[in-house]
Design a protein around this motif. Structure first.
Motif, mmCIF file in Angstrom:
data_model
loop_
_atom_site.group_PDB
_atom_site.id
_atom_site.type_symbol
_atom_site.label_atom_id
_atom_site.label_comp_id
_atom_site.label_asym_id
_atom_site.label_seq_id
_atom_site.Cartn_x
_atom_site.Cartn_y
_atom_site.Cartn_z
ATOM 1 N N PHE A 177 0.849 -1.192 0.000
ATOM 2 C CA PHE A 177 0.000 0.000 0.000
ATOM 3 C C PHE A 177 0.881 1.237 0.000
ATOM 4 C CE2 PHE A 177 0.168 -2.266 4.003
ATOM 5 C CZ PHE A 177 0.635 -1.342 4.933
ATOM 6 N N GLY B 54 -2.318 4.955 2.258
ATOM 7 C CA GLY B 54 -3.022 3.759 2.695
ATOM 8 C C GLY B 54 -3.797 3.061 1.600
ATOM 9 N N GLU C 79 -4.307 0.547 -1.417
ATOM 10 C CA GLU C 79 -3.692 -0.731 -1.784
ATOM 11 C C GLU C 79 -3.011 -0.650 -3.149
ATOM 12 O OE1 GLU C 79 -4.755 -5.492 -1.620
ATOM 13 O OE2 GLU C 79 -6.270 -3.978 -1.158
ATOM 14 N N LEU D 65 -6.230 -6.919 3.016
ATOM 15 C CA LEU D 65 -6.336 -5.716 3.844
ATOM 16 C C LEU D 65 -7.761 -5.537 4.359
ATOM 17 C CD1 LEU D 65 -4.111 -3.083 1.978
ATOM 18 C CD2 LEU D 65 -3.480 -4.702 3.780
ATOM 19 N N ALA E 200 -4.210 3.270 6.021
ATOM 20 C CA ALA E 200 -4.974 2.207 5.357
ATOM 21 C C ALA E 200 -6.114 1.692 6.224
ATOM 22 C CB ALA E 200 -4.040 1.054 4.982
#
Length: 337
Positions: free
Chosen positions: A248, A252, A254, A267, A295
């Motif tokens: 990522f 945050g 991906e 995730l 993330a």
């Protein structure tokens, strides 16, 4: 040379420790209940400490006198943080990894409750502390990522082997490599019933523990297994961090550069866990930890002093004043005995 206690003996040590340290029973009272002398109880309690069944931590009100752990949690927008202090500035890498792993396992031990579904990602940090695997209450433990073979060393999964020997633990293994060379191979393996069921078992976690790494040379086990072209492609796509093979960027978001070759928790599964704990060590991983927080995959961070200081030094002052809404008051510092 002493051998590690069996799972049954570790559970007995844990029972004695709970009766003494949690319930307040005296050594004499505990001895009478179990047909032991108070001297035998004392030796067993010391064995519980020496073998890692009992870990000693000093909570925020005492150890975190300068509020570093609470300020760190506030700066990262997390519920709480644990800062691991090393006895020696130049602690060997393997010893430092074990200390971090012990802190993570101690956290699991403190938070584990009967009936929980606990996810543990394969990592060198957790495996370095395998001999300190706690005696958990009756629960399910899910392996969140396959293992990696680095260099000529076969991948170790000592922590999962130890947990699998505990009759109170239902162990869900993920018998696959974390990273494979071809996307088709990953798809075929993930479709196997034993793997697909293990991956699905990570859908509803009460507690998850992962390692957070920087997407850079010497900072990530997955980086070491990728080709130079794949490493460069990840960087070109904006990757700054990695957790169980999932990349990522700093915001945050991906990065799917190698996603189709990874066999591990996603995730989204980490975001859906009730509590996800991220373990990281070294000031050079500050950006990676911030990215993991951005993330939304972390609720708790376990870091060493150098990493904590780097994050605090580079955080705006206004973020360090008040803890985030919903933050737990029990941030803490783990100190060496």
């Amino acid at each position: 040379m002493s051998t590690a206690p069996t799972a049954r003996h570790r559970r007995f040590l844990a029972q004695l420790a709970r009766e003494h340290y949690v319930q307040g029973g005296s050594k004499v009272e505990i001895g009478k209940a179990h047909g032991l002398s108070r001297f035998q109880v004392a030796r067993l309690l010391q064995e519980a400490v020496d073998s890692g069944v009992v870990t000693i931590s000093i909570e925020a009100d005492a150890a975190d006198e300068d509020g570093a752990a609470e300020r760190l949690a506030s700066a990262l927008g997390l519920k709480s943080a644990v800062i691991v202090a090393f006895e020696h500035e130049a602690e060997l890498d393997v010893d430092a990894a074990q200390r971090m792993g012990r802190a993570a396992l101690a956290y699991v031990d403190r938070r584990a409750r009967p009936g929980m579904r606990i996810g543990l990602a394969w990592s060198r940090t957790l495996d370095a502390a395998a001999e300190f695997t706690p005696a958990l209450p009756r629960c399910t433990v899910v392996q969140l990522a396959g293992a990696l073979q680095l260099g000529s060393h076969r991948p170790s999964a000592g922590i999962f082997a130890r947990l699998g020997q505990d009759p109170a633990v239902t162990m869900v293994r993920l018998p696959a490599p974390l990273l494979v060379t071809e996307a088709d191979t990953a798809a075929d393996l993930s479709a196997l019933p034993e793997l697909s069921s293990a991956l699905t078992a990570a859908d509803d976690l009460d507690l998850a523990v992962i390692s957070v790494a920087a997407w850079a040379e010497g900072q990530s086990s997955v980086w070491e297994k990728c080709s130079p072209q794949q490493r460069a492609a990840g960087l070109a796509d904006g990757a700054v961090a990695e957790a169980s093979g999932r990349l990522f960027d700093a915001a945050g978001i991906e990065v799917d550069t190698i996603d189709d070759r990874v066999i591990a928790v996603t995730l989204d599964q980490l975001r859906n866990a009730t509590t996800t704990v991220g373990v990281a060590r070294g000031a050079q991983r500050a950006e990676a930890v911030r990215a993991a927080c951005a993330a939304g995959i972390l609720d708790v961070a376990i870091v060493d002093e150098a990493l904590a200081q780097e994050i605090l030094d580079s955080s705006p002052t206004e973020l360090l004043v008040d803890p985030p809404t919903g933050a737990l008051p029990a941030s803490q510092t783990e100190e060496s005995r």
